[in-house]
Motif scaffolding. Structure first.
Motif: not given
Length: 428
Positions: A116-118, A121-134
């Motif tokens: 998702x980071x690669x 990159x720069x999308x505002x909702x990427x952080x939310x997806x990363x936390x959800x996956x974790x």
């Protein structure tokens, strides 16, 4: 010798579960696990050096360091499985019953987050997806280790409902959603790898063509991933034919501009009439093309402003491409001197003032000419070429004008100012 049980005990037998960690064989497991960690780290570090990926900070496999990418936990998980299978025949397992689920969760988190980071990159909702996956990965690990995962899946499978002729369950939907997410992440990974490989060290026309291939590959992979994901969830794809017809009608009537922009974007990238890095002038806005997307093109002016131009405009209207045939740009400066000035001297001073600037092209060099007989003096035009317009023009013009002013003053050449004679008519 009977095979030892491999299924973790339920959470209500916590004392027996913890008792396994008090056995002397735990030291053997810890030693084997430590060897696996060292081997995985060594293989990942060697591969990183062999492929020269030390400076590749956005790599999914390697990341910013040896332990940051996907390769290290994936190798550790594979070695852990082999070590677990070997130890299972000789000693009761305790450490590896926890280590394997933890490593699986770590690999899932690392793959999802890095891709998702690669790719986004720069999308505002990427952080939310990363936390959800974790959170989901660690929750699955806890259920697996505690032995509650089969019980939870069984309860979810009993929650069913009917949709037409099909019977769906919450477990089926959950498994389908996980499969769909895995397929889409894998598609994003492949498309990001293709884009990085194609755009690496590409410039000019090659950059535009490779950008077109990259966009087409990502769109194709995402479409195939979406089809597989819908099939995994249990949606009958034949039911989408009506929806596809409705979308086609919508494009024909209401989305004409959007479809036209997408088609125009691929035409621009394919025929390379405009490339990333070209200096263009569109509708009075001049700047350098910084990015060409499927729907729009970003043009950045020398003052830092960015204009988002729909691709259809670049196809259907007149566009001045200042860099299509040659990257050089011609600039000029007009200077007025008094009528009694030495014309040859003035022309030589103007040309020397331009040659003092290193950005001015020497072949062809600057040229000065007597362009007009003005009302207040002789008008000379100094023309010169530059081959780096992306570095700006105002500073260069200012430097040349200052050199011209100093040269004319040093040689006694007068710069006239407007003079007017006013006749007063007496009313007497």
């Amino acid at each position: 010798m009977e095979p030892l049980p491999t299924t973790p005990p339920p959470i209500d037998d916590l004392s027996a579960w913890l008792e396994g960690f008090m056995q002397p064989t735990v030291l053997v497991e810890l030693g084997v696990l430590a060897v696996c960690v060292l081997l995985a780290w060594g293989v990942a570090a060697s591969a990183r050096r062999a492929l020269r990926m030390q400076d590749e900070k956005t790599s999914v496999l390697f990341g910013r360091s040896v332990v940051d990418g996907v390769l290290f936990p994936a190798l550790l998980l594979a070695m852990g499985y082999f070590a677990r299978a070997a130890l299972l025949k000789y000693v009761p397992l305790a450490v590896f019953k926890v280590a394997i689920p933890v490593l699986v969760s770590l690999v899932v988190i690392r793959v999802g987050v890095k891709v998702l980071q690669v790719a986004l990159n720069g999308a505002p909702w990427v952080k939310v997806l990363e936390r959800s996956i974790s959170w989901l990965a660690w929750l699955g690990m806890v259920l697996w280790v505690s032995g509650l995962l089969p019980l939870v899946l069984k309860e979810l499978g009993e929650i069913t409902w009917t949709m037409g002729n099909s019977t769906m369950s919450l477990r089926t939907m959950l498994e389908g959603a996980i499969t769909a997410a895995a397929v889409l992440i894998f598609a994003l990974w492949i498309s990001a790898a293709i884009e990085a490989r194609l755009l690496r060290k590409a410039v000019g026309s090659e950059l535009s063509l490779r950008k077109a291939v990259s966009n087409a590959a990502r769109a194709l992979l995402m479409f195939l991933g979406l089809i597989v994901a819908l099939s995994a969830v249990g949606i009958d794809l034949t039911a989408l034919s009506v929806l596809g017809g409705a979308i086609g009608v919508g494009i024909g009537f209401g989305l004409q501009k959007l479809a036209s922009n997408y088609v125009s974007g691929f035409v621009i990238l394919a025929e390379r009439s405009m490339r990333i890095g070209d200096n263009v002038r569109v509708d009075g806005f001049e700047g350098r093309i910084s990015d060409i997307n499927a729907r729009y093109t970003v043009i950045r002016s020398l003052g830092g402003r960015e204009s988002i131009v729909p691709n259809e405009i670049l196809i259907t209207t007149r566009v001045e491409n200042l860099s299509l045939a040659d990257t050089r740009v011609w600039l000029s400066t007009v200077v007025s001197v008094a009528y009694d000035s030495d014309v040859a001297l003035v022309m030589r001073l103007l040309e020397n003032a331009a040659l003092e600037q290193p950005r001015v092209v020497r072949d062809p060099g600057p040229s000065a000419s007597l362009s007009a007989f003005g009302a207040d003096g002789l008008e000379f035009t100094l023309g010169y070429w530059i081959d780096d317009p992306e570095n700006g023009q105002l500073g260069l013009r200012s430097g040349i004008n200052l050199a011209i002013l100093a040269s004319l003053r040093a040689n006694g050449v007068e710069i006239p100012f407007p003079q007017r004679v006013v006749h007063l008519k007496s009313s007497l």
